[in-house]
Scaffold this motif. Structure first.
Motif, PDB file in Angstrom:
ATOM      1  N   SER A  70       0.832  -1.203   0.000  1.00 12.47           N
ATOM      2  CA  SER A  70       0.000   0.000   0.000  1.00 12.47           C
ATOM      3  C   SER A  70       0.872   1.261   0.000  1.00 12.47           C
ATOM      4  O   SER A  70       0.610   2.209  -0.747  1.00 12.47           O
ATOM      5  N   PHE A  71       1.926   1.249   0.809  1.00  8.76           N
ATOM      6  CA  PHE A  71       2.811   2.414   0.888  1.00  8.76           C
ATOM      7  C   PHE A  71       3.604   2.588  -0.406  1.00  8.76           C
ATOM      8  O   PHE A  71       3.878   3.714  -0.831  1.00  8.76           O
ATOM      9  N   PHE A  72       3.951   1.481  -1.054  1.00 12.74           N
ATOM     10  CA  PHE A  72       4.631   1.563  -2.350  1.00 12.74           C
ATOM     11  C   PHE A  72       3.750   2.266  -3.377  1.00 12.74           C
ATOM     12  O   PHE A  72       4.237   3.070  -4.184  1.00 12.74           O
ATOM     13  N   ILE A  73       2.460   1.954  -3.351  1.00 14.21           N
ATOM     14  CA  ILE A  73       1.517   2.610  -4.257  1.00 14.21           C
ATOM     15  C   ILE A  73       1.485   4.112  -3.993  1.00 14.21           C
ATOM     16  O   ILE A  73       1.496   4.927  -4.919  1.00 14.21           O
ATOM     17  N   VAL A  74       1.466   4.494  -2.725  1.00 18.35           N
ATOM     18  CA  VAL A  74       1.448   5.912  -2.349  1.00 18.35           C
ATOM     19  C   VAL A  74       2.731   6.612  -2.801  1.00 18.35           C
ATOM     20  O   VAL A  74       2.681   7.725  -3.345  1.00 18.35           O
ATOM     21  N   LEU A  75       3.879   5.967  -2.594  1.00 18.88           N
ATOM     22  CA  LEU A  75       5.159   6.548  -3.017  1.00 18.88           C
ATOM     23  C   LEU A  75       5.194   6.773  -4.525  1.00 18.88           C
ATOM     24  O   LEU A  75       5.644   7.823  -5.004  1.00 18.88           O
ATOM     25  N   ASN A  76       4.729   5.786  -5.281  1.00 20.82           N
ATOM     26  CA  ASN A  76       4.732   5.887  -6.738  1.00 20.82           C
ATOM     27  C   ASN A  76       3.758   6.959  -7.221  1.00 20.82           C
ATOM     28  O   ASN A  76       4.056   7.717  -8.159  1.00 20.82           O
ATOM     29  N   ALA A  77       2.584   7.033  -6.592  1.00 16.77           N
ATOM     30  CA  ALA A  77       1.604   8.061  -6.961  1.00 16.77           C
ATOM     31  C   ALA A  77       2.151   9.454  -6.668  1.00 16.77           C
ATOM     32  O   ALA A  77       1.974  10.381  -7.468  1.00 16.77           O
ATOM     33  N   ALA A  78       2.835   9.594  -5.531  1.00 20.48           N
ATOM     34  CA  ALA A  78       3.432  10.891  -5.175  1.00 20.48           C
ATOM     35  C   ALA A  78       4.515  11.288  -6.166  1.00 20.48           C
ATOM     36  O   ALA A  78       4.634  12.461  -6.546  1.00 20.48           O
ATOM     37  N   TYR A  79       5.309  10.306  -6.601  1.00 20.60           N
ATOM     38  CA  TYR A  79       6.368  10.595  -7.579  1.00 20.60           C
ATOM     39  C   TYR A  79       5.781  11.080  -8.904  1.00 20.60           C
ATOM     40  O   TYR A  79       6.284  12.036  -9.503  1.00 20.60           O
ATOM     41  N   ASN A  80       4.712  10.422  -9.355  1.00 17.29           N
ATOM     42  CA  ASN A  80       4.089  10.817 -10.616  1.00 17.29           C
ATOM     43  C   ASN A  80       3.402  12.175 -10.508  1.00 17.29           C
ATOM     44  O   ASN A  80       3.431  12.971 -11.453  1.00 17.29           O
ATOM     45  N   ALA A  81       2.787  12.460  -9.360  1.00 14.81           N
ATOM     46  CA  ALA A  81       2.194  13.778  -9.144  1.00 14.81           C
ATOM     47  C   ALA A  81       3.282  14.847  -9.118  1.00 14.81           C
ATOM     48  O   ALA A  81       3.126  15.934  -9.685  1.00 14.81           O
ATOM     49  N   HIS A  82       4.400  14.524  -8.485  1.00 10.49           N
ATOM     50  CA  HIS A  82       5.544  15.447  -8.411  1.00 10.49           C
ATOM     51  C   HIS A  82       6.077  15.774  -9.806  1.00 10.49           C
ATOM     52  O   HIS A  82       6.394  16.929 -10.106  1.00 10.49           O
ATOM     53  N   LYS A  83       6.144  14.772 -10.675  1.00 11.29           N
ATOM     54  CA  LYS A  83       6.639  14.990 -12.039  1.00 11.29           C
ATOM     55  C   LYS A  83       5.730  15.925 -12.831  1.00 11.29           C
ATOM     56  O   LYS A  83       6.190  16.593 -13.758  1.00 11.29           O
ATOM     57  N   ARG A  84       4.461  15.959 -12.496  1.00  8.63           N
ATOM     58  CA  ARG A  84       3.510  16.785 -13.236  1.00  8.63           C
ATOM     59  C   ARG A  84       3.537  18.251 -12.801  1.00  8.63           C
ATOM     60  O   ARG A  84       2.830  19.072 -13.384  1.00  8.63           O
ATOM     61  N   ASN A  85       4.322  18.553 -11.795  1.00  5.67           N
ATOM     62  CA  ASN A  85       4.427  19.937 -11.326  1.00  5.67           C
ATOM     63  C   ASN A  85       5.437  20.685 -12.186  1.00  5.67           C
ATOM     64  O   ASN A  85       6.629  20.369 -12.164  1.00  5.67           O
ATOM     65  N   PRO A  86       5.018  21.713 -12.952  1.00  8.28           N
ATOM     66  CA  PRO A  86       5.947  22.418 -13.846  1.00  8.28           C
ATOM     67  C   PRO A  86       6.908  23.364 -13.124  1.00  8.28           C
ATOM     68  O   PRO A  86       7.867  23.831 -13.724  1.00  8.28           O
ATOM     69  N   ASN A  87       6.638  23.646 -11.858  1.00  4.32           N
ATOM     70  CA  ASN A  87       7.468  24.592 -11.112  1.00  4.32           C
ATOM     71  C   ASN A  87       8.879  24.032 -10.903  1.00  4.32           C
ATOM     72  O   ASN A  87       9.050  22.903 -10.440  1.00  4.32           O
ATOM     73  N   GLY A  88       9.877  24.834 -11.234  1.00  2.12           N
ATOM     74  CA  GLY A  88      11.265  24.393 -11.096  1.00  2.12           C
ATOM     75  C   GLY A  88      11.732  24.289  -9.660  1.00  2.12           C
ATOM     76  O   GLY A  88      12.796  23.715  -9.386  1.00  2.12           O
ATOM     77  N   HIS A  89      10.967  24.835  -8.724  1.00  4.71           N
ATOM     78  CA  HIS A  89      11.353  24.804  -7.303  1.00  4.71           C
ATOM     79  C   HIS A  89      10.442  23.872  -6.500  1.00  4.71           C
ATOM     80  O   HIS A  89      10.232  24.073  -5.306  1.00  4.71           O
ATOM     81  N   LYS A  90       9.922  22.861  -7.163  1.00  3.69           N
ATOM     82  CA  LYS A  90       8.977  21.945  -6.526  1.00  3.69           C
ATOM     83  C   LYS A  90       9.655  21.045  -5.504  1.00  3.69           C
ATOM     84  O   LYS A  90      10.865  20.829  -5.540  1.00  3.69           O
ATOM     85  N   SER A  91       8.821  20.510  -4.608  1.00  2.07           N
ATOM     86  CA  SER A  91       9.308  19.612  -3.558  1.00  2.07           C
ATOM     87  C   SER A  91       8.520  18.306  -3.601  1.00  2.07           C
ATOM     88  O   SER A  91       7.274  18.320  -3.588  1.00  2.07           O
ATOM     89  N   TYR A  92       9.233  17.185  -3.638  1.00  4.72           N
ATOM     90  CA  TYR A  92       8.571  15.873  -3.658  1.00  4.72           C
ATOM     91  C   TYR A  92       7.791  15.633  -2.365  1.00  4.72           C
ATOM     92  O   TYR A  92       6.730  14.999  -2.380  1.00  4.72           O
ATOM     93  N   PHE A  93       8.277  16.187  -1.264  1.00  2.36           N
ATOM     94  CA  PHE A  93       7.618  15.963   0.032  1.00  2.36           C
ATOM     95  C   PHE A  93       6.187  16.489   0.025  1.00  2.36           C
ATOM     96  O   PHE A  93       5.311  15.904   0.659  1.00  2.36           O
ATOM     97  N   ASN A  94       5.938  17.591  -0.684  1.00  8.03           N
ATOM     98  CA  ASN A  94       4.582  18.140  -0.748  1.00  8.03           C
ATOM     99  C   ASN A  94       3.616  17.140  -1.370  1.00  8.03           C
ATOM    100  O   ASN A  94       2.504  16.939  -0.873  1.00  8.03           O
TER     101      ASN A  94
END
Length: 254
Positions: A70-94
């Motif tokens: 379950s946590f692996f799914i959350v980590l992967n979803a967060a990574y893909n959401a992070h990639k979709r952020n166009p801001n150059g100063h983005k944070s994966y933790f958010n």
């Protein structure tokens, strides 16, 4: 009711539909042929691997393995959401915080209420369902927020010059982005049953469950997804807008 089965012939016939899409792409010169074959190949490989992993996890029925998947799914979803952020100063933790909270708060209520049990055959699919919808909503929030900061840069600068705080100057953009993120889920809830029979409901009906009982599960899923997308987009939005400012409260975007 006879059990449904998918054999090699049915897969081959279904693949013929993909070839229709390839034909249209070539005929209209859309340039999507490589993307179609790549996406299909990747989907097959991923689904085969996940299928064997889930079969093992379901057979073992271990709490730690279930939580880890379950946590692996959350980590992967967060990574893909992070990639979709166009801001150059983005944070994966958010992204991770937003999807983690939206997924486990929603799922925690379902487990506590007895709607689902903490077993792999229920926790893993529900985790994927919640996290994927939250991921899409957060991605929409990120992209819209970036667009609004670019298009309304001057208005934000004027508010800051007049003494507005960072939050006050960003609030209209933030609210618009959160609304955009939640709109697909809201629209889907408006048309469920009339236009579409969603995955869980259709799957239960395919399995022979009484349609009225299947509807109850789908209502639960609708509530669940509205909760997850709202929590995810709000947390992501309220944490991400700060990334558009430097330590001197100056806009980073030009």
């Amino acid at each position: 009711m006879s059990q449904l089965s998918v054999n090699n012939l049915s897969l081959a016939l279904a693949f013929a539909l993909v070839l229709v899409a390839v034909y249209i792409s070539n005929r209209e010169k859309l340039g999507l042929t490589k993307d179609i074959f790549y996406s299909i190949s990747r989907a097959i490989v991923q689904l085969v691997i996940v299928g064997y992993i889930l079969k093992y996890i379901f057979n073992v029925n271990n709490v730690i393995l279930t939580a880890a998947m379950s946590f692996f799914i959350v980590l992967n979803a967060a990574y893909n959401a992070h990639k979709r952020n166009p801001n150059g100063h983005k944070s994966y933790f958010n992204s991770l915080l937003a999807i983690f909270v939206s997924t486990y708060v929603t799922m925690g209520v379902l487990v506590a209420s007895g709607s689902i049990r903490f077993i792999p055959s229920q926790i893993v699919p529900i985790s994927g369902m919640i996290a994927s919808n939250s991921m899409v909503a957060i991605g929409l929030c990120y992209r819209n927020l970036n667009t609004l900061f670019k298009n309304q840069r001057q208005q934000v600068l004027e508010k800051l010059a007049l003494g507005a705080s960072m939050k006050q100057a960003s609030l209209p953009l933030l609210h618009a982005s959160i609304k955009t993120a939640m709109q697909p889920t809201i629209d889907s809830a408006k048309t469920v049953g009339l236009v579409s029979l969603p995955g869980m409901m259709s799957g239960l009906i395919f399995a022979g469950v009484d349609p009225v009982r299947a509807i109850k599960y789908q209502i639960m899923v609708t509530f669940m997804l509205l909760s997850a997308t709202s929590l995810g987009s709000i947390i992501a939005g309220y944490r991400t807008y700060k990334d558009y400012y430097n330590e001197k409260l100056q806009l980073r975007i030009k």
